[in-house]
Enzyme design. Structure first.
Site, PDB file in Angstrom:
ATOM      1  N   GLN A 150       0.837  -1.194   0.000  1.00  0.00           N
ATOM      2  CA  GLN A 150       0.000   0.000   0.000  1.00  0.00           C
ATOM      3  C   GLN A 150       0.874   1.246   0.000  1.00  0.00           C
ATOM      4  O   GLN A 150       0.378   2.362  -0.058  1.00  0.00           O
ATOM      5  CB  GLN A 150      -0.900   0.004   1.240  1.00  0.00           C
ATOM      6  CG  GLN A 150      -1.868  -1.160   1.297  1.00  0.00           C
ATOM      7  CD  GLN A 150      -2.497  -1.293   2.672  1.00  0.00           C
ATOM      8  OE1 GLN A 150      -1.972  -1.932   3.582  1.00  0.00           O
ATOM      9  NE2 GLN A 150      -3.640  -0.674   2.849  1.00  0.00           N
ATOM     10  N   HIS A 157      -1.394   1.564  -4.401  1.00  0.00           N
ATOM     11  CA  HIS A 157      -1.617   3.007  -4.356  1.00  0.00           C
ATOM     12  C   HIS A 157      -0.613   3.760  -5.215  1.00  0.00           C
ATOM     13  O   HIS A 157      -0.466   4.973  -5.088  1.00  0.00           O
ATOM     14  CB  HIS A 157      -1.593   3.505  -2.904  1.00  0.00           C
ATOM     15  CG  HIS A 157      -2.718   2.935  -2.078  1.00  0.00           C
ATOM     16  ND1 HIS A 157      -2.671   2.824  -0.719  1.00  0.00           N
ATOM     17  CD2 HIS A 157      -3.918   2.428  -2.452  1.00  0.00           C
ATOM     18  CE1 HIS A 157      -3.803   2.268  -0.283  1.00  0.00           C
ATOM     19  NE2 HIS A 157      -4.573   2.021  -1.318  1.00  0.00           N
ATOM     20  N   CYS A 175      -3.119   5.622 -21.567  1.00  0.00           N
ATOM     21  CA  CYS A 175      -2.615   4.277 -21.896  1.00  0.00           C
ATOM     22  C   CYS A 175      -2.057   3.568 -20.669  1.00  0.00           C
ATOM     23  O   CYS A 175      -1.672   2.406 -20.755  1.00  0.00           O
ATOM     24  CB  CYS A 175      -1.579   4.335 -23.008  1.00  0.00           C
ATOM     25  SG  CYS A 175       0.005   5.044 -22.534  1.00  0.00           S
ATOM     26  N   SER A 200      -2.941  -2.830   9.149  1.00  0.00           N
ATOM     27  CA  SER A 200      -4.096  -3.493   9.737  1.00  0.00           C
ATOM     28  C   SER A 200      -5.060  -3.900   8.633  1.00  0.00           C
ATOM     29  O   SER A 200      -6.066  -4.538   8.875  1.00  0.00           O
ATOM     30  CB  SER A 200      -4.786  -2.557  10.728  1.00  0.00           C
ATOM     31  OG  SER A 200      -5.089  -1.341  10.086  1.00  0.00           O
ATOM     32  N   ASN A 226       3.368  -6.964  13.224  1.00  0.00           N
ATOM     33  CA  ASN A 226       2.869  -5.619  13.520  1.00  0.00           C
ATOM     34  C   ASN A 226       3.282  -5.247  14.942  1.00  0.00           C
ATOM     35  O   ASN A 226       3.476  -6.112  15.790  1.00  0.00           O
ATOM     36  CB  ASN A 226       1.347  -5.564  13.390  1.00  0.00           C
ATOM     37  CG  ASN A 226       0.846  -4.167  13.032  1.00  0.00           C
ATOM     38  OD1 ASN A 226       1.052  -3.212  13.773  1.00  0.00           O
ATOM     39  ND2 ASN A 226       0.200  -4.046  11.890  1.00  0.00           N
TER      40      ASN A 226
HETATM   41 ZN   LIG Z   1      -0.109   7.235 -22.845  1.00  0.00          ZN
END
Ligand SMILES: [Zn+2]
Length: 262
Positions: free
Chosen positions: A112, A130, A141, A203, A227
């Site tokens: 992420q 992300h 494209c 999480s 974690n």
């Molecule tokens: Zn392009």
């Protein structure tokens, strides 16, 4: 090592066992991993959004309405997060993940994070849900380019794609912007074939990230969690390793190597 009390010895052993015995392990990382490289988180205590307020929920629509304005703003005010991203270096946990990949024990890593640190550490198979702040993307494209590959001139904003002349934006996914379908497809394909998943520093409560550990569990796979804190994933996890990513992951790799030699 401070992170490993006696109570954790079992969890380390179990994690190494799962990694060695699984057929197809994938990984997922989130903000906690980047925080250990000096990147401030967005959410939670000390988070940039907690302090400054969340960005507008229609940030992508604003970009589409005024791409020139978006680029002018980006050139005029490089923000705190961008500066932290430029300074950040991979930590020992990122390198340990690369070691797992090289051992054939991590087939794909879903992240992420937008900071490029997994790639900078040498990780090969990375799906950045992300996006990546070190890259630009053509909205037409969908081709990605390194920052340096697209000349940015104030006189010709927004920059255009050299392939199709589409508008170029940061590869990072803005609020209101769909996750790029090519990346999402890779994530679902990988999760579908995984029988083990290592989740670190997240999480995983934000969709689509939340779907992947769920999928792996529903398929009868195993879940390893790393974690600092308990998370909503903890009750689902086959083993939970509590502590900093940069300490836990190298210790896991050490035990995996010991098992491979034995
Ligand atoms: Zn392009």
């Amino acid at each position: 090592m401070a992170a490993q009390g006696d109570g954790q010895a079992w969890a380390f052993e179990r994690a190494a066992e799962l990694l060695v015995s699984s057929r197809y392990t994938i990984g997922m990382t989130g903000a906690g991993v980047s925080v250990e490289s000096g990147i401030p988180p967005f959410r939670g205590p000390g988070g940039l959004w907690t302090r400054d307020g969340e960005p507008p929920l229609d940030a992508y629509q604003r970009f589409l309405a005024d791409p020139k304005g978006y680029w002018e703003q980006r050139l005029d005010a490089p923000n705190e997060i961008v500066q932290a991203l430029m300074r950040a270096q991979p930590n020992a946990g990122h390198y340990a993940m690369v070691a797992l990949e090289q051992l054939g024990m991590l087939r794909c890593l879903i992240t992420q994070n937008i900071d490029n640190l997994h790639r900078a550490a040498g990780h090969q198979q990375v799906a950045e849900i992300h996006g990546n702040a070190q890259r630009l993307r053509c909205i037409q494209c969908r081709q990605r380019f390194p920052l340096a590959a697209i000349p940015i001139s104030r006189d010709a904003l927004p920059p255009r794609c050299p392939e199709c002349a589409g508008i170029i934006k940061s590869d990072t996914v803005h609020f209101g912007e769909p996750i790029p379908p090519d990346v999402l497809e890779v994530c679902f394909r990988e999760a579908r074939q995984a029988d083990c998943m290592l989740v670190a520093g997240t999480s995983a409560f934000v969709y689509p990230a939340a779907s992947f550990p769920q999928m792996v569990k529903e398929q009868g796979g195993a879940l390893i969690e790393v974690n600092l804190y308990e998370t909503p994933l903890t009750p689902l996890a086959d083993c939970s390793l509590r502590g900093p990513f940069a300490e836990i992951l190298p210790a896991v790799v050490e035990r995996v190597r010991a098992k491979l030699i034995a």
